[in-house]
Design an enzyme around this catalytic site. Sequence first.
Site, PDB file in Angstrom:
ATOM      1  N   ASP A 186      48.870  41.636  29.399  1.00  0.00           N
ATOM      2  CA  ASP A 186      49.683  42.097  30.516  1.00  0.00           C
ATOM      3  C   ASP A 186      48.755  42.344  31.703  1.00  0.00           C
ATOM      4  OD1 ASP A 186      51.240  44.163  32.215  1.00  0.00           O
ATOM      5  OD2 ASP A 186      52.725  43.448  30.764  1.00  0.00           O
ATOM      6  N   ASN A 194      51.502  41.848  44.155  1.00  0.00           N
ATOM      7  CA  ASN A 194      52.650  41.248  44.857  1.00  0.00           C
ATOM      8  C   ASN A 194      53.010  42.028  46.107  1.00  0.00           C
ATOM      9  OD1 ASN A 194      53.272  38.912  43.434  1.00  0.00           O
ATOM     10  ND2 ASN A 194      54.560  39.978  41.940  1.00  0.00           N
ATOM     11  N   HIS A 199      53.811  37.428  47.319  1.00  0.00           N
ATOM     12  CA  HIS A 199      54.149  36.716  46.079  1.00  0.00           C
ATOM     13  C   HIS A 199      53.370  35.415  45.919  1.00  0.00           C
ATOM     14  CE1 HIS A 199      57.403  39.325  44.665  1.00  0.00           C
ATOM     15  NE2 HIS A 199      57.693  39.518  45.950  1.00  0.00           N
ATOM     16  N   ASP A 203      51.536  34.446  42.585  1.00  0.00           N
ATOM     17  CA  ASP A 203      51.688  33.169  41.875  1.00  0.00           C
ATOM     18  C   ASP A 203      50.339  32.506  41.645  1.00  0.00           C
ATOM     19  OD1 ASP A 203      54.392  33.504  41.799  1.00  0.00           O
ATOM     20  OD2 ASP A 203      54.862  32.050  43.369  1.00  0.00           O
ATOM     21  N   GLU A 229      54.372  38.838  34.296  1.00  0.00           N
ATOM     22  CA  GLU A 229      52.901  38.839  34.192  1.00  0.00           C
ATOM     23  C   GLU A 229      52.441  39.003  32.751  1.00  0.00           C
ATOM     24  OE1 GLU A 229      54.044  43.173  35.153  1.00  0.00           O
ATOM     25  OE2 GLU A 229      54.826  41.153  35.445  1.00  0.00           O
TER      26      GLU A 229
END
Length: 308
Positions: A186, A194, A199, A203, A229
Amino acid sequence: MIKVEENNIEHNKVVNYSLDSFPCGALVTNSARVITYINSYFTKQLLWQPNDLIGKSVDVLFTLSSRIFFQSYLIPTLLHEKVCEEMQLIIFHADGRRIPITVNASLRADGGISWSLFNASKRDKLYEELIKTRETLEIQAEKLKLLASTDELTELLNRREMKYRSSLMLEQAARSHYSVSLLMLDVDHFKKINDTMGHLEGDRVLKKLGQLLKDFGRKTDLISRFGGEEFLIMLPDTTQSDTLLLCRRLHKLIAEIKVGDSSLSVSIGVSICDEQISFIDLFTQADNAVYKAKSRGRNRTEIYLDNS
């Protein structure tokens, strides 16, 4: 007697006219495989002259491979069955070109053979087109299968495919009596990435991590972006000590991914089984372990224990 001969001549004329009107080759050979009759198809379509074929061995028409097939299969079949249908052979055009044909042949009472020959050039072209179409469809089906089983961003296995393949691996492990390790990774503080960097940066980080995991894993490992994630790695036939060693290496490699001025980090939860267990149960154990890793400061590995 004269009347009978005239009738026979007229009959032969009718037969020859009928055969000349056929849209295929008609051929007769005697018991010695010498050509005794050809219809006009040979002169009009294949440009053979009657003198080049009449009285000659039928071998002049066929390629070597077709002659071998003729001798080894067609003749024995005719002697046994009296007829052969839809044989695939190759004959020569008068100019030397090779023409694929479909042949029907029947054994005559005098030991000769009556042949009908159909040009199969267009059929072969159609067959090739069908083969190409099938190959194209197979490629498209493979692409669709890949799209249905992979995560678009990272190109790792998606959630559904991971659950399916993991269940199969656990069943195999139970039959073969080897252990399986499940790693849940994680990304630490991903929401902050983010929120502060956008974002697109989020990504980029996920894609970079996905590529790292793909390069890191063995061919036998299952690697998935399971959601958001969260990533899963299933390691077949891997001991606890080897699993912990892999986790240490992962932490070190992942730290090489930079997010702004900082290094990326992950919390890893590990569950190891050496007996039959469902994927859901193994996943829940790894999820509990990753929760513990986060509660103990993140950027660390925790192993699920029954008494934890």
